[in-house]
Design an enzyme around this catalytic site. Sequence first.
Site, PDB file in Angstrom:
ATOM      1  N   PRO A  38       0.819  -1.212   0.000  1.00 53.25           N
ATOM      2  CA  PRO A  38       0.000   0.000   0.000  1.00 53.25           C
ATOM      3  C   PRO A  38       0.855   1.266   0.000  1.00 53.25           C
ATOM      4  O   PRO A  38       1.929   1.279   0.595  1.00 53.25           O
ATOM      5  CB  PRO A  38      -0.779  -0.101   1.314  1.00 53.25           C
ATOM      6  CG  PRO A  38      -0.677  -1.512   1.742  1.00 53.25           C
ATOM      7  CD  PRO A  38       0.578  -2.064   1.174  1.00 53.25           C
ATOM      8  N   THR A  57       2.493   2.793  -2.393  1.00 56.36           N
ATOM      9  CA  THR A  57       3.702   2.909  -3.210  1.00 56.36           C
ATOM     10  C   THR A  57       3.444   3.638  -4.522  1.00 56.36           C
ATOM     11  O   THR A  57       4.345   3.753  -5.344  1.00 56.36           O
ATOM     12  CB  THR A  57       4.269   1.522  -3.533  1.00 56.36           C
ATOM     13  OG1 THR A  57       3.209   0.667  -3.907  1.00 56.36           O
ATOM     14  CG2 THR A  57       5.000   0.948  -2.340  1.00 56.36           C
ATOM     15  N   THR A  76      -2.002   3.678  -7.751  1.00 52.52           N
ATOM     16  CA  THR A  76      -3.072   4.499  -8.294  1.00 52.52           C
ATOM     17  C   THR A  76      -2.493   5.681  -9.063  1.00 52.52           C
ATOM     18  O   THR A  76      -2.946   6.017 -10.158  1.00 52.52           O
ATOM     19  CB  THR A  76      -3.972   4.999  -7.143  1.00 52.52           C
ATOM     20  OG1 THR A  76      -4.322   3.887  -6.325  1.00 52.52           O
ATOM     21  CG2 THR A  76      -5.208   5.652  -7.664  1.00 52.52           C
ATOM     22  N   HIS A  92      17.445   0.956  28.454  1.00 51.54           N
ATOM     23  CA  HIS A  92      16.923   0.058  27.427  1.00 51.54           C
ATOM     24  C   HIS A  92      17.369   0.519  26.030  1.00 51.54           C
ATOM     25  O   HIS A  92      17.949  -0.244  25.265  1.00 51.54           O
ATOM     26  CB  HIS A  92      15.393   0.020  27.530  1.00 51.54           C
ATOM     27  CG  HIS A  92      14.705  -0.817  26.499  1.00 51.54           C
ATOM     28  ND1 HIS A  92      14.080  -1.990  26.794  1.00 51.54           N
ATOM     29  CD2 HIS A  92      14.536  -0.643  25.161  1.00 51.54           C
ATOM     30  CE1 HIS A  92      13.562  -2.510  25.700  1.00 51.54           C
ATOM     31  NE2 HIS A  92      13.820  -1.706  24.688  1.00 51.54           N
ATOM     32  N   GLU A  93      17.132   1.778  25.742  1.00 48.99           N
ATOM     33  CA  GLU A  93      17.464   2.283  24.409  1.00 48.99           C
ATOM     34  C   GLU A  93      18.974   2.296  24.181  1.00 48.99           C
ATOM     35  O   GLU A  93      19.450   1.969  23.098  1.00 48.99           O
ATOM     36  CB  GLU A  93      16.890   3.694  24.203  1.00 48.99           C
ATOM     37  CG  GLU A  93      15.363   3.780  24.232  1.00 48.99           C
ATOM     38  CD  GLU A  93      14.694   2.879  23.195  1.00 48.99           C
ATOM     39  OE1 GLU A  93      15.304   2.606  22.137  1.00 48.99           O
ATOM     40  OE2 GLU A  93      13.565   2.424  23.442  1.00 48.99           O
TER      41      GLU A  93
HETATM   42  P1  ADP Z   1      -1.295   2.944  -3.772  1.00 51.42           P
HETATM   43  O1  ADP Z   1      -2.351   3.054  -4.791  1.00 51.42           O
HETATM   44  O2  ADP Z   1      -0.096   2.160  -4.223  1.00 51.42           O
HETATM   45  O3  ADP Z   1      -1.759   2.474  -2.440  1.00 51.42           O
HETATM   46  P2  ADP Z   1      -1.221   5.747  -4.145  1.00 51.42           P
HETATM   47  O4  ADP Z   1      -0.961   5.805  -5.586  1.00 51.42           O
HETATM   48  O5  ADP Z   1      -2.625   5.969  -3.729  1.00 51.42           O
HETATM   49  O6  ADP Z   1      -0.705   4.393  -3.520  1.00 51.42           O
HETATM   50  O7  ADP Z   1      -0.243   6.763  -3.412  1.00 51.42           O
HETATM   51  C1  ADP Z   1      -0.676   7.588  -2.366  1.00 51.42           C
HETATM   52  C2  ADP Z   1       0.056   8.884  -2.372  1.00 51.42           C
HETATM   53  O8  ADP Z   1       1.421   8.701  -2.048  1.00 51.42           O
HETATM   54  C3  ADP Z   1       0.072   9.545  -3.723  1.00 51.42           C
HETATM   55  O9  ADP Z   1      -1.046  10.331  -3.910  1.00 51.42           O
HETATM   56  C4  ADP Z   1       1.341  10.369  -3.673  1.00 51.42           C
HETATM   57  O10 ADP Z   1       1.116  11.605  -3.066  1.00 51.42           O
HETATM   58  C5  ADP Z   1       2.254   9.563  -2.787  1.00 51.42           C
HETATM   59  N1  ADP Z   1       3.187   8.749  -3.553  1.00 51.42           N
HETATM   60  C6  ADP Z   1       3.303   7.411  -3.508  1.00 51.42           C
HETATM   61  N2  ADP Z   1       4.295   6.980  -4.309  1.00 51.42           N
HETATM   62  C7  ADP Z   1       4.822   8.064  -4.903  1.00 51.42           C
HETATM   63  C8  ADP Z   1       5.876   8.273  -5.842  1.00 51.42           C
HETATM   64  N3  ADP Z   1       6.585   7.262  -6.347  1.00 51.42           N
HETATM   65  N4  ADP Z   1       6.149   9.542  -6.224  1.00 51.42           N
HETATM   66  C9  ADP Z   1       5.430  10.558  -5.727  1.00 51.42           C
HETATM   67  N5  ADP Z   1       4.440  10.438  -4.845  1.00 51.42           N
HETATM   68  C10 ADP Z   1       4.116   9.210  -4.414  1.00 51.42           C
HETATM   69 ZN    ZN Z   2      13.475  -1.890  22.687  1.00 44.27          ZN
HETATM   70 MG    MG Z   3      -4.388   2.878  -4.422  1.00 44.33          MG
END
Ligand code: ADP
Ligand code: ZN
Ligand code: MG
Length: 631
Positions: free
Chosen positions: A224, A226, A229, A443-444
């Site tokens: 998700p 990346t 869309t 810990h840290e």
């Molecule tokens: P997915 O559909 O893979 O879950 P989205 O396309 O909806 O992710 O990405 C969500 C938002 O993250 C985008 O609207 C954009 O602002 C940002 N984003 C993600 N990947 C990129 C990228 N490679 N370059 C620029 N912006 C990105």
């Molecule tokens: Zn720890």
């Molecule tokens: Mg998406």
Amino acid sequence: MEMNNDKKRRSMIMYLIIAIIALVTLRSYLVPGIMETQIHDVSYTQFLKDIDDKSIEKVTYDTSTGEITYTTGSGTDTKEFRTVAWPNDEELVSKLENSGADMTAEIPDSSANMWLYLLINFLPLIVLFGGAWLLNRRLTKAMGDDAPSMNFGGGGFGLGGGGLGRSGAKEVKGEDTGVTFKDVAGQDEAKESLEEIVNFLEHPDKYAAIGARCPRGALLVGPPGTGKTLLAKAVAGEAEVPFFSISGSEFVEMFVGRGAAKVRDLFKQAKEKAPCIVFIDEIDTVGKKRDTSINSNDEREQTLNQLLAEMDGFDNHKGIVVLAATNRPESLDPALLRPGRFDRRIPVELPDLSGREAILKLHANDVKMEPGVDFGAVARQTPGASGADLANMINEAALRAVRMGRSRVSQTDIEESVDTVIAGEKKKSTVLSEHEKEVVAYHETGHAIVAAVQDGRMPVSKITIVPRTSGALGFTMQAEEDEHYLTTREEYKQRIAVLCGGRAAEELIFGHMTSGAANDIEKATKIARAMVEQLGMSDTFGMMALGQTRNKYLGGGTELTVSEGTAQQVDREVQQLVEEGHQTALKTLRDNRFKLHEIAHYLQKKETITGEEFMRILTRDDGFAPKMPQA
Ligand code: ADP
Ligand code: ZN
Ligand code: MG
């Protein structure tokens, strides 16, 4: 788009309400004038009596029904009566003649009556819907022609469900997606694969001339956020073709039978507008494997079948490309993936170091930045962050700048927002007692020392004991100097040892255990488990694969595919690996306990220290500095 549709819907509803009120009023004014002026039904005897009284002015006899209507009085006193003729009353005619009434017999024109009937009952409806249609067209025009015809709230109006509703696919003209490959940072391989599709959409005829078949469908696969869309939109933008998008979940939310209709409609629209892109987001919601499980879903299967049929059905010389996105490719029905459907698979992976830097820079263009912000440093601190996370970080930084009353975003804003996105907002209300703070500091520091001593590099960019809203009481940020894709068995063991470092420090210094290590233990166990089950790194099993990967992109683990006895052995093996790491951590910290005390107290006082500060204290030559391997 959404907003516009909402506005449109609201004005449509307003129109319909006003129109209905107007029609009802009109009807009650006009119609009685034609049809139902006060006519009193009277008995035949009364009629005869009125004849005898010679009070009748006009008589009408309906030959088909035998109905007699007559009026008495004149001018404003006129009254109308109705009765039915007594069969075979032969004297009636002469009686009427004698009374001096004006007689008319009527053969009703049934066709004219029918027209009147139709007009009165259906004209209002025609006016109503004609008006709605016109209004809708005007609204659509006014909004730059970018919306398909009005969707009557998915049949909520009781207009017979599918009648007026369309597929709900939002069409945006290619130019209007406003996104091109320039807006997608990194992801060079994905872009390269999509380049061919763009080319095809621009010149479908060139491909047809040679007889080449361009892929009908491509599946964008990745975790998700990346940019799947975003990439789909960018393809439409690059090729300047219309973009029809629909989300898998929209299919499922609908009434039974509507999903399939929606698919049909979507492709019908697309065929009219080819070349174009049809984008199906979250395709796994409809495209799950059809199986015989109890919770199989008829509606979903129908929708999927329709989708399969449509993908076979269109002539792709016209240039329709179906893009779909999913983060669960393994759950898709194999029928979707066969050649001629989504035969092309385009991986959209989490961005690497340079990709992250590019994404940060791209999004930073939208906000006012102080000059000289080091995006490379931020990128190094955020391994594993998705594009969406990074975009969110920039936005959080801008919000922070506003909160601080500054007009530009600074490096600190970004660094603070990295912590916010990774570990949750700084929590102001959790006040740790001085003792708790001391425990967390040890810990840290434990994590940090085990990490530093093992490979000799500066492993941490930051250590903090400021509690976060996510529940973390502190954290040690591991920075990756350079990306590498192969991890050795030694490195995995070191990671486990680092994760055990927190608990080991607590044990060593305070002699008791706290709940603070739960997360570390979980992570360490996960690594150990992967080593045994998937990576062939255990002594007992060697290269035998013991499990099957599930939901790779959603971070799901493995499913063991071994007998029960072996499963127990796996658990023992995992436990041994973790214990080994625990012992390494204990030994490392015991050897360096003077540094552990010093750094922990320094951290407790300062709450947040940088990687440089940490290394300076650790390597200061005071007789206690650890011998570290050369990096
Ligand atoms: P997915 O559909 O893979 O879950 P989205 O396309 O909806 O992710 O990405 C969500 C938002 O993250 C985008 O609207 C954009 O602002 C940002 N984003 C993600 N990947 C990129 C990228 N490679 N370059 C620029 N912006 C990105
Ligand atoms: Zn720890
Ligand atoms: Mg998406």
